[in-house]
Design an enzyme around this catalytic site. Sequence first.
Site, PDB file in Angstrom:
ATOM      1  N   ASP A   1       5.814  -5.016  -6.971  1.00 48.75           N
ATOM      2  CA  ASP A   1       4.958  -4.171  -6.134  1.00 48.75           C
ATOM      3  C   ASP A   1       3.582  -3.992  -6.778  1.00 48.75           C
ATOM      4  O   ASP A   1       2.550  -4.015  -6.088  1.00 48.75           O
ATOM      5  CB  ASP A   1       5.618  -2.805  -5.919  1.00 48.75           C
ATOM      6  CG  ASP A   1       4.859  -1.944  -4.925  1.00 48.75           C
ATOM      7  OD1 ASP A   1       4.776  -2.336  -3.754  1.00 48.75           O
ATOM      8  OD2 ASP A   1       4.335  -0.886  -5.334  1.00 48.75           O
TER       9      ASP A   1
ATOM     10  N   LYS B   1      -0.404  -5.291  -5.436  1.00 52.79           N
ATOM     11  CA  LYS B   1      -1.632  -4.510  -5.414  1.00 52.79           C
ATOM     12  C   LYS B   1      -2.749  -5.231  -6.155  1.00 52.79           C
ATOM     13  O   LYS B   1      -3.915  -5.194  -5.730  1.00 52.79           O
ATOM     14  CB  LYS B   1      -1.369  -3.129  -6.024  1.00 52.79           C
ATOM     15  CG  LYS B   1      -0.359  -2.308  -5.239  1.00 52.79           C
ATOM     16  CD  LYS B   1       0.033  -1.030  -5.973  1.00 52.79           C
ATOM     17  CE  LYS B   1       1.132  -0.282  -5.237  1.00 52.79           C
ATOM     18  NZ  LYS B   1       1.573   0.941  -5.945  1.00 52.79           N
TER      19      LYS B   1
END
Length: 383
Positions: A241, A245
């Site tokens: 995750d 980003k």
Amino acid sequence: MITCAPEQVLLHPLPPLAMPRIGTTGRRTLAVGVIGPGRVGGALLDQLRAAQPRLARDHALDLKLCGVVASKRMWLDCDDAELNGRHGGAQTWRPNDLDAFAAHVRGDGDRHALLIDCSASEAVTAHYPYWLAAGLHVVTPNKLAGSGPLERWQAIRAACAGGARFRYEATVCAGLPVVQTLRDLLDTGDELLGIEGMFSGTLAWLCNRHDGSQPFSALLREAHALGYTEPDPRADLSGLDVARKLVILAREAGWPLSLEQVDVESLVPPGLAAVSLDEFMQRLAELDAPLAAKLAAARAAGGVLRHVASLDHHGRASVRLAVLPTAHAFAHSRLTDNVVQFTTRRYCDNPLQVQGPGAGPEVTAAGVFADLLRIAESLGVQA
């Protein structure tokens, strides 16, 4: 998560319409459709409802909620005039049909219309290029568009050439102004030299608390009980995750980075990566020895452990558990805070830093709402 049956995939895109003219005076109207009324989507709907009277009174902006799509059904304002105040218990609902939903929100093209995707669905993301090409603006906290296949990202950007806006501030650090700050730096002629960030509130909390007084597994169980982690903590520990980003920011800066090019250090032992969630939770103690060794090495070097994502001026990207000197700004972060540092030609000796809560439905929804308002302001939306 929003799922779509195969026959609902957009095979016949909406025909493009001329964009409604931009106005600067009079009352303004923006038609809005929300996809995914879960934790973030539900918080956003509450914020929209609470803000409508103020926006109409102080800014002459009418936000018209035209519909809500859930996982298997949707509500439209033509079926339920009270949709704005009753999105969770509408009187009439229809089967989920993203094509019909988008067409309904857009109307006959005489108004500006915006779709907000609060799902975590690849199927919904696949529609973005078609919606944008048809003149629908899109706002999302869904990271799959910005970090997914590069070809799709390029198609999304190309689809904006007709005037539709695509905003995704909440994909990185929730409501913090990270993407906009980077965009402002680049648009004003600054040169990006590197990005360094703590993009996971979960891992920031774990690193802050991991001082050797208790096993790492005990801290992870506590974080899980407090709701700081994903239902499966491996989603946090894998670093994937965080890598998404970083890819989003790299692409915003002009580097055609793909997720596969990020050097990601997972904190999940190989033997626990593929087991069931129940078995993983039972075997958490297997994380203790490796993390204790990393903590000891950090202390021996006179530093601290922090989970850091970094992008250098060559476009090389990594996500890892790093040993940082105690004088580093990340060494003094607060519990679940996200921190991002931009090193640029202007901000070279003293990097520009953005810090604050980077997770939670309320702040994420607020980031989405802010994107909506920026689009409305830029368009001078006219009724």
